[in-house]
Design an enzyme around this catalytic site. Structure first.
Site, short mmCIF file in Angstrom:
data_model
loop_
_atom_site.label_atom_id
_atom_site.label_comp_id
_atom_site.label_asym_id
_atom_site.label_seq_id
_atom_site.Cartn_x
_atom_site.Cartn_y
_atom_site.Cartn_z
N GLU B 181 0.79 -1.22 0.00
CA GLU B 181 0.00 0.00 0.00
C GLU B 181 0.83 1.29 0.00
OE1 GLU B 181 -3.32 0.50 -0.25
OE2 GLU B 181 -3.63 -1.65 -0.58
N SER B 460 -44.42 -20.97 29.63
CA SER B 460 -44.55 -21.67 30.92
C SER B 460 -43.35 -21.52 31.84
CB SER B 460 -44.81 -23.15 30.66
OG SER B 460 -45.94 -23.29 29.86
#
Lengths: 190, 767
Positions: B181, B460
């Site tokens: 880069e 439940s």
């Protein structure tokens, strides 16, 4: 005229604005998580007091058995146990006591945490934690931990008495002398 | 004259105007640069110039009897990056011969001590640890391994990011990155004119923009502040900011910021920032364990993370990686053989398994906010010691992943939207330590953390609270007969509510223990209405729910919505004999000097009558033995109270339960609440069971509180019996001295000796 035709001023405004926005955005970014509302008082008051104090049953003189090892399938629970610490937790309790003597209370707390990870259900450890909380001045938590020890050790005569006497001391520290007296008058305490 | 004057005047006007423009332009430029400078400094100071907090799992304690097998120990040492070799040659090295280990430990800081490297010998077998001794042969009562590093975070920002410090960054990564880069990174001042010219030349030749020519600094600036538009204005701004950045900060600081900031991909809504997270996201391992091919892939992604996305476009990603490798070869960073070897490798994307634990870290951040002062957390270089159990975490992750794979093929409505999701939490009930958190299907990535944030109908799972409320009144016990019969209820809004049992059956007169373990709706609603909705809501709150649930009758069947975290808090109080143990994931926080911050400690609070909690828990063991959760009992053979939960239309599937050592909750459902076709027993239970079956569980075996005695009753009738009389006999806890009606011919003697009880239990087991 200058104002109207200055691209630089406009550019400055634009970029300045952007910059400003960026700064603002950086400052005003919403916190990732909402701060929780201050905690309500623990629900101790709501819990029936006597419910957590074991009532006075006759302490039957029963043969003392070894603390049971974790088993894969339960057997009928023994009516009496004699709790003791394993070598690892005993070493940690000794270490924690040493830390308390040296005034290293947070260290002692961490050490007992470590012991609890090994034997979380051993009432002797909860008695240690209760003592430590008392030393730290957290009398309320000391009381709760002593009660936890009492429940966990409800079938061990000697553990129960130790926890009971500790709890009585804690209750006196909380200026609840009558409760302490009631506790000490329980038949199993003597 | 007029003309001349005008002519003379004009240049003067122009001159003034020009002067003005130049002055303002100069001022403007100066102001602009000043602004950008401010932005750059502000952003950097606030974000990356502090050392992140290091977060550790709970260290594994080795002691005789600890359930750490030889293979477990080996796994653990590798997880801690210990190398195999001669332990005499230095710290961080171990040698194994069968069950005998020789370990040279690293220098390591614990909450309460800094331990210098030490050599120990550990003997382990298939059951666990058999012995520990120091190098001189002294027996050690216990020894703890290094705490596993599970992440680096900024507790205050609370971002999902793995922050690298300069020491974490492999030299190879830096070399690769600069080579690909920005080769002149170490020389330029933020902008590299040579590379810009080269880029322009390339663009001109191509006829359009092909090369950016941006330095790492410019890329960083772009990533921080700017949009992706390619205009001259943005380029200029980027260049100015890059130069200001270089003026204020060192190359190393800029590089580390780059490594932590750069965009490496997208996971749904979430950007993958930085090489630390990128490495975990794509390869499932820390950056310092990457091989050249893997590192080359990450470096290659910088150019276009979505275009080269290795998960979506593996071919493009491979081409890009191999091009990067080729360039590295040409730049003599890698030799030809290494390039060829790396190019031939597969992409090596992450396998399934434990590693990065974003959902748990999320809980850690919230607990830090809850229990610590924000100012303290902003300090640099904190060490955060958590309660995470990597073994339990891995088990929970595997369970969620494997079971979802299976449920994906049977759930209803699976093609109508986002896939089925799941969440799971495991904790140690007595001390409230959270051991594992799974927030969804992708365990490696923090999207929506369902374990903490999915507030769903609990079905439940609410029933134990209803039955506990009943038991606490003293008017009920496990043998009390309830009526399971239809009822209609006129609601305040005029509607009529007529609940039904799941199977649409009606069971008539049933003892409480059966109504609870078979999760009967009609019996429960009748019971709850008798007790009163406020009483049930009180119980939930006492057990640890921090909100008041809405008082609708349907609340008795679990229309109350809770998160898995809230559910496990409530169940922890049950598992803990009626003491609320505030859940915590943080054990301690140390500052840079190893000093403990003011911390949150273990807290227990009496929440419900221990006797009533014992009675309801004893009833709940029937859920796993013969009720809706019997698949658990069939596989684990450990006594454990538990409960299934299913919300209306099968939208939510829940399972919660506890042993003497663990409390856990699992949830399965769709994010958009579509019906799943799964009950608690078919959806969440298998997840829960898979995870728990990998743990070393201790049976639920509390001392029976003194006010309670254990009695045998018939499951179907509630009549007192003995195991030898009835295959239907179940053990329940009832208040001492309770008179139970006995079936004729098989009454239970008033008091039974231990021997008799063991005998009758044995008979029951044998039959």
């Amino acid at each position: 005229m200058v104002r109207k035709n200055s691209p630089l001023i406009n550019a400055l405004r634009r970029s300045g604005g952007t910059a400003l926005l960026l700064i603002l955005a950086a400052c005003a970014a919403p916190p990732p998580y909402q701060m929780p509302a201050p905690k309500a008082e623990p629900v101790v008051a709501a819990a029936p007091k006597e419910a957590t104090l074991p009532p006075p049953p006759p302490a039957p003189a029963q043969p003392v058995q070894e603390a049971p090892k974790p088993v894969q399938k339960e057997a009928a629970e023994p009516p009496s146990r004699a709790f003791k610490l394993g070598p690892a937790t005993q070493a940690l309790v000794n270490q924690a006591r040493g830390q308390v003597t040296k005034g290293q209370l947070p260290g002692a707390s961490a050490t007992l945490d470590r012991a609890l990870r090994i034997e979380p259900q051993n009432p002797l450890l909860w008695i240690e934690v209760a003592r430590l909380r008392l030393t730290e001045g957290d009398t309320k938590q000391a009381e709760n931990c002593a009660r936890r020890a009492l429940l966990l050790g409800s079938t061990d005569v000697s553990v129960r008495q130790t926890a009971g006497h500790l709890l009585a001391d804690i209750l006196r520290a909380l200026h609840r002398d009558d409760d302490a007296k009631d506790l000490e008058d329980q038949p199993w305490m003597n | 004259m007029t003309t001349t004057r005008t002519v003379w005047m004009l240049p003067r006007k122009v001159l003034y105007a020009l002067g003005g423009i130049i002055l303002i332009a100069a001022l403007g430029l100066l102001g602009w640069v000043f602004y950008l400078d401010g932005v750059v400094q502000h952003e950097f100071k606030g974000r990356l110039w502090s050392v992140p907090a290091r977060v550790y799992a709970a260290p594994t304690d080795l002691y005789v009897g600890a359930t750490v097998t030889a293979d477990d120990l080996d796994t653990e040492l590798r997880r801690l990056h210990y190398r195999i070799g001669d332990p005499g040659s230095g710290p961080g090295i171990y040698r194994r011969k069968g069950g005998d280990f020789e370990i040279n430990t690293r220098r390591v800081r614990f909450v309460d001590e800094m331990r210098a490297p030490v050599r120990i010998r550990v003997h382990a077998n298939a059951e666990g640890i058999a012995g520990i001794e120091s190098a001189d042969g002294t027996e050690l009562p216990l020894f703890r391994l290094d705490p596993l590093l599970i992440g680096s975070v900024f507790p205050v920002h609370g971002e999902d990011r793995i922050v690298l410090t300069p020491n974490d960054v492999p030299e190879m990564l830096v070399t690769f990155l600069k080579t690909i880069e920005d080769r002149r990174f170490d020389e330029h001042n933020g902008v590299d004119l040579r590379s810009i010219l080269r880029a322009i030349w390339a663009d001109v030749r191509a006829g359009h923009m092909v090369q950016g020519g941006s330095t790492l600094t410019q890329q960083l600036v772009k990533n921080y502040f700017l949009t992706d538009e390619r205009t001259f204005g943005r380029k200029l701004k980027e260049a100015v900011m890059a130069m200001r950045l270089e003026a204020h900060y060192t190359k190393e600081e800029i590089l580390i910021a780059y490594l932590n900031e750069i965009d490496l991909g997208q996971d749904g809504e979430r950007a993958i920032h930085g090489f630390g997270l990128g490495s975990e996201y794509y390869f499932g391992k820390p950056i310092d364990e990457l091989e050249p091919a893997e590192m080359a892939l990450l470096v290659g992604l910088v150019k276009g993370p979505s275009w080269y996305d290795p998960l979506k476009h593996p071919d493009r990603a491979r081409t890009r990686r191999n091009l990067v490798l080729k360039e590295l070869g040409e730049a003599k960073v890698l030799d030809a053989a290494a390039v060829t070897r790396a190019q031939a490798q597969p992409l090596g994307l992450r396998p399934a398994g434990a590693g990065y634990v974003p959902a748990f870290l999320d809980l850690v951040r919230r607990h830090l906010k809850r229990d610590y002062a924000e100012a303290d957390l902003a300090a640099a270089g904190l060490s955060i010691y958590t309660t995470l159990d990597p073994h339990a975490q891995a088990a929970a992750e595997r369970a969620v992943t494997n079971q979802l794979k299976r449920l994906d093929t049977i759930a209803h409505n699976r093609s109508k939207g986002a896939p089925l999701e799941a969440a799971m939490i495991i904790a140690e009930p007595t001390s409230g330590q959270v051991l594992a958190v799974v927030g969804g299907r992708d365990t490696r990535f923090l999207g929506f953390n369902r374990a903490l944030d999915a507030r769903r109908s609990i079905g439940s799972l609410v029933k134990p609270a209803v039955y506990l409320t009943a038991l606490e009144t003293g008017r009920y016990n496990a043998a009390t007969i309830l009526l399971d019969a239809p009822l209609e209820l006129k609601l305040p809004d005029g509607q009529v509510w007529a609940p039904q049992n799941y199977t649409h059956e009606v069971f008539g007169s049933v003892p409480m223990v059966r109504a609870l373990s078979e999760s009967m709706n009609l019996a429960t609603v009748r019971l709850g209405l008798e007790l009163g909705l406020p009483a049930v809501a009180d119980t939930l709150q006492k057990l640890g729910l921090e909100r008041r649930p809405a008082l609708n009758p349907s609340m008795l069947l679990g229309t109350v919505e809770m998160t898995p975290l809230e559910v496990i808090q409530v169940y922890t109080a049950l598992a803990n004999g009626g003491f609320q143990s505030r859940l915590r994931s943080v054990q301690a926080v140390l500052d840079e000097d190893g000093k403990a911050l003011k911390s949150f400690k273990l807290e227990v609070t009496p929440a419900a009558s221990p006797a009533a909690v014992y009675e309801v828990s004893r009833m709940m063991t029937q859920v796993t033995e013969r009720g809706t959760g019997r698949a658990v009992g069939a596989r684990l053979h450990v006594t454990m109270p538990a409960k299934t939960g299913t919300s209306s239309d099968l939208r939510d599937s829940w399972f919660a339960g506890f042993t003497g050592s663990h409390v856990a909750v699992a949830w399965v459902g769709y994010d958009d609440n579509r019906p799943t076709g799964l009950t608690g027993a078919t959806g969440a239970l298998p997840v829960w069971l898979d995870a728990m079956s990998e743990l070393h569980l201790k049976a639920w075996q509390p001392d029976t509180p003194t006010e309670v005695e254990d009695r045998w009753i018939e499951f179907s009738s509630g009549l007192a019996t003995e195991p030898r009389c009835s295959a239907d006999a179940v053990l329940v806890g009832v208040p001492r001295g309770t008179t139970l009606t006995a079936r004729q011919g098989c009454g239970q003697p008033a008091s039974e000796s231990v021997v008799d009880r063991v005998k009758s239990w044995l008979e029951k087991t044998v039959h």
